[in-house]
Motif scaffolding. Structure first.
Motif, PDB file in Angstrom:
ATOM      1  N   ARG A 143       1.775  12.277  -9.217  1.00 13.79           N
ATOM      2  CA  ARG A 143       0.179  12.900  -9.286  1.00 13.79           C
ATOM      3  C   ARG A 143      -0.309  12.179 -10.201  1.00 13.79           C
ATOM      4  NH1 ARG A 143       0.473  18.172  -6.980  1.00 13.79           N
ATOM      5  NH2 ARG A 143       2.549  18.492  -6.403  1.00 13.79           N
ATOM      6  N   ASP A 144      -0.473  10.825 -10.123  1.00 18.25           N
ATOM      7  CA  ASP A 144      -1.109  10.161 -11.203  1.00 18.25           C
ATOM      8  C   ASP A 144      -1.422   8.766 -10.535  1.00 18.25           C
ATOM      9  OD1 ASP A 144      -2.103   8.693 -13.270  1.00 18.25           O
ATOM     10  OD2 ASP A 144      -0.365   8.614 -14.539  1.00 18.25           O
ATOM     11  N   GLU A 145      -2.971   8.589 -10.069  1.00 19.18           N
ATOM     12  CA  GLU A 145      -3.231   7.241  -9.515  1.00 19.18           C
ATOM     13  C   GLU A 145      -3.223   6.012 -10.344  1.00 19.18           C
ATOM     14  OE1 GLU A 145      -7.556   6.205  -9.256  1.00 19.18           O
ATOM     15  OE2 GLU A 145      -8.000   8.113  -9.910  1.00 19.18           O
ATOM     16  N   LYS A 146      -2.718   6.157 -11.754  1.00 17.74           N
ATOM     17  CA  LYS A 146      -2.510   5.080 -12.698  1.00 17.74           C
ATOM     18  C   LYS A 146      -0.966   4.587 -12.644  1.00 17.74           C
ATOM     19  CE  LYS A 146      -4.386   7.205 -16.098  1.00 17.74           C
ATOM     20  NZ  LYS A 146      -4.657   8.570 -15.572  1.00 17.74           N
ATOM     21  N   SER A 154      -6.932  -5.237  -6.244  1.00 18.38           N
ATOM     22  CA  SER A 154      -6.812  -3.939  -5.840  1.00 18.38           C
ATOM     23  C   SER A 154      -7.155  -3.881  -4.365  1.00 18.38           C
ATOM     24  CB  SER A 154      -7.917  -3.013  -6.338  1.00 18.38           C
ATOM     25  OG  SER A 154      -7.365  -2.498  -7.595  1.00 18.38           O
ATOM     26  N   ARG A 187       0.765  -1.283   0.125  1.00 19.19           N
ATOM     27  CA  ARG A 187       0.116   0.047  -0.007  1.00 19.19           C
ATOM     28  C   ARG A 187       0.891   1.183  -0.104  1.00 19.19           C
ATOM     29  NH1 ARG A 187      -3.578  -2.387   2.868  1.00 19.19           N
ATOM     30  NH2 ARG A 187      -2.679  -1.735   4.856  1.00 19.19           N
ATOM     31  N   TYR A 210      -5.041  -2.466  -1.238  1.00 26.41           N
ATOM     32  CA  TYR A 210      -5.406  -1.131  -0.485  1.00 26.41           C
ATOM     33  C   TYR A 210      -6.288  -1.745   0.575  1.00 26.41           C
ATOM     34  CZ  TYR A 210      -3.849   1.238  -4.627  1.00 26.41           C
ATOM     35  OH  TYR A 210      -3.041   1.791  -5.505  1.00 26.41           O
ATOM     36  N   ALA A 256       2.311   1.686  -3.434  1.00 30.73           N
ATOM     37  CA  ALA A 256       1.334   2.440  -4.367  1.00 30.73           C
ATOM     38  C   ALA A 256       1.057   3.923  -4.038  1.00 30.73           C
ATOM     39  CB  ALA A 256       0.084   1.568  -4.182  1.00 30.73           C
ATOM     40  N   LEU A 257       0.966   4.027  -2.905  1.00 29.55           N
ATOM     41  CA  LEU A 257       0.562   5.489  -2.490  1.00 29.55           C
ATOM     42  C   LEU A 257       1.693   6.418  -2.763  1.00 29.55           C
ATOM     43  CD1 LEU A 257      -1.193   5.079   0.896  1.00 29.55           C
ATOM     44  CD2 LEU A 257      -2.210   5.625  -1.444  1.00 29.55           C
ATOM     45  N   ALA A 299       1.738   7.079  -6.588  1.00 34.24           N
ATOM     46  CA  ALA A 299       0.630   8.100  -6.965  1.00 34.24           C
ATOM     47  C   ALA A 299       0.856   9.365  -6.662  1.00 34.24           C
ATOM     48  CB  ALA A 299      -0.793   7.345  -6.329  1.00 34.24           C
ATOM     49  N   GLY A 300       1.470   9.653  -5.327  1.00 32.42           N
ATOM     50  CA  GLY A 300       1.843  10.934  -4.872  1.00 32.42           C
ATOM     51  C   GLY A 300       2.911  11.740  -5.586  1.00 32.42           C
TER      52      GLY A 300
END
Length: 462
Positions: A352-355, A411, A341, A415, A344-345, A348-349
């Motif tokens: 600036r892209d959750e993908k 997922s 987790r 998560y 992954a975070l 993304a951070g």
């Protein structure tokens, strides 16, 4: 202290020992029936409503509608996810009972605190920490761990660590190291070679393996220290032992200089795993890839001690890449779900892209990726007939997993899942966690032992 004496000191907190468990698994069949099987094998993929037949410690068959052999145990896994056990490709088990002592201040920072307290360890403290780490790993779905054992104060401590991993419920690689994280003394290579010659008597039916916990010199221009390091490296090559080495630091440029030293001295090799390397340059990673070496990321600890952000995109060109907990004392808890987790975070951070990262990619890094980094992917890390039956079953009926109604569970696992959702864990065909509870562990005694251990260590340290 002998193994028998350690068991007496433990007061019933140890598992029954894999030497007994593995023997018990021989000739015994288990059918894990009707689960959503995530093989982590690209040729097989995910298989809904499928059975996994385990015999003699290995996966015998994966198919729907398998008949249970006579006398086989049947594990009902309908509505649950069956996947390989997690592979913790780098940890420090001996300091497990130090958790909570690192207070993010100069006085309670990780390295000073660890060095000060570990200098006052007795062999039974080493045993307690490494056993606690193995038990905690099994509880959280980790079935294989590479323990970077660099607190080998003497041979009694070495034997204590070996006994702990033998008594723990997981598969483990013991990486034999120095007296402390900063000692300039050479690894006891004579002892390592003695162990290697008689390893079949230590290996708990193939569950344990041996390697070197290797550290670079504190000063990279210290010729005398390099002479020691090269003797260790050459011994590992001669004995055909894998090595792990830290490439890290909070001082700007330190980690990059360490990586450059490995390259300049031609020390990268398929049997070497580089740990951390959060700031590695593309040309350094290209050299690692060309040499066929492995790399292990440990996001929980790298963030905790300020090594930098663990960004997966920086390692996109590394084939042998896995995750490590780096010890629950620093990471806080042996929790691969939390590690995935965080990874992954962070991506993304940072982007600036959750993908930026796929959940399945994270699960691959936590299973087959870790096995590949350690050079063990032909034996574990995926659910394939012939490989060790190291697996976990995750139930999906907990509050934190509520609402899931089928389909790809990646997922959900990354998560939402937690260690307590792991209902069953199997190592080499032996069930070590059943119905959410560890098998054969006196948890009250183990927790009491850990408290008494750190209390005694702190008292001796003043």
């Amino acid at each position: 202290m002998s193994r028998r004496e350690f068991g007496t000191v433990l007061g019933g907190a140890a598992l029954s020992g894999m030497a007994h468990g593995a023997a018990a698994a021989t000739g015994v069949a288990t059918l894990v029936r009707g689960g959503y099987v995530m093989t982590m094998d690209p040729g097989r993929g995910d298989l809904a409503g499928t059975d996994v037949l385990v015999r003699d410690g290995r996966i015998a068959e994966i198919s729907a509608g398998l008949a249970a052999p006579a006398g086989a145990e049947v594990v009902e896994a309908a509505g649950m996810v069956v996947l390989p056990g997690f592979v913790d490709a780098h940890t420090h088990g001996s300091i497990s009972q130090m958790r909570g002592l690192y207070g993010n201040t100069a006085e309670a920072a990780f390295f000073p605190t660890t060095n000060r307290l570990s200098a006052h360890y007795a062999p039974e403290d080493t045993y307690t920490g490494m056993l606690l780490s193995g038990v905690e790993s099994a509880a959280s779905g980790i079935t294989t761990s590479a323990d970077f054992f660099d607190l080998v104060r003497n041979r009694d401590h070495a034997e204590a660590g070996l006994n702990a991993l033998r008594d723990a419920p997981i598969r483990a690689r013991l990486l034999y190291g120095m007296r402390s994280k900063t000692a300039a003394d050479m690894i006891d290579l004579d002892h390592v070679e003695e162990w290697q010659r008689g390893w079949t008597g230590h290996a708990a039916d193939g569950r344990l393996s041996l390697g070197l916990a290797w550290r670079l010199p504190q000063a990279l221009d210290d010729a005398a220290a390099w002479a020691i390091k090269m003797r260790e490296w050459e011994a590992a090559r001669r004995l055909r032992l894998p090595l792990q080495v830290h490439v890290s630091g909070t001082v700007p440029g330190r980690a990059e200089a360490m990586f450059d030293a490995l390259i300049a001295r031609r020390l990268l090799h398929p049997d070497l795993q580089v740990i951390h390397a959060t700031d590695a340059r593309p040309n350094q990673l290209a050299a690692l890839e060309e040499a066929g070496a492995g790399l292990v990321m440990t996001p929980l600890s790298e963030h905790r001690v300020g090594y930098g952000l663990t960004r997966l995109d920086r390692f996109a060109g590394v084939s042998r890449l896995g995750f490590g907990i780096d010890g629950s004392g620093l990471a806080g808890f042996t929790d691969m779900f939390a590690l995935m987790r965080l990874a992954a975070l962070t991506m993304a951070g940072a982007t600036r892209d959750e993908k930026a990262v796929r959940p399945r990619q994270l699960l691959e890094l936590a299973t087959i990726g870790g096995a590949r980094a350690l050079g063990l992917d032909a034996e574990l890390g995926s659910l394939v007939p012939g490989r060790w039956a190291d697996l976990q079953v995750v139930r999906l009926d907990a509050l934190n997993l509520a609402g899931f109604d089928g389909g790809d569970p990646c997922s959900l696992l990354v998560y939402s899942a937690r260690p307590e959702d792991v209902a069953l864990v199997m190592v080499g065909g032996r069930v070590v966690k059943r119905d959410g509870h560890l098998v054969g562990v006196d948890m009250t005694a183990l927790l009491d032992r850990a408290r008494r251990s750190i209390r005694s260590v702190r008292a001796r340290a003043g």
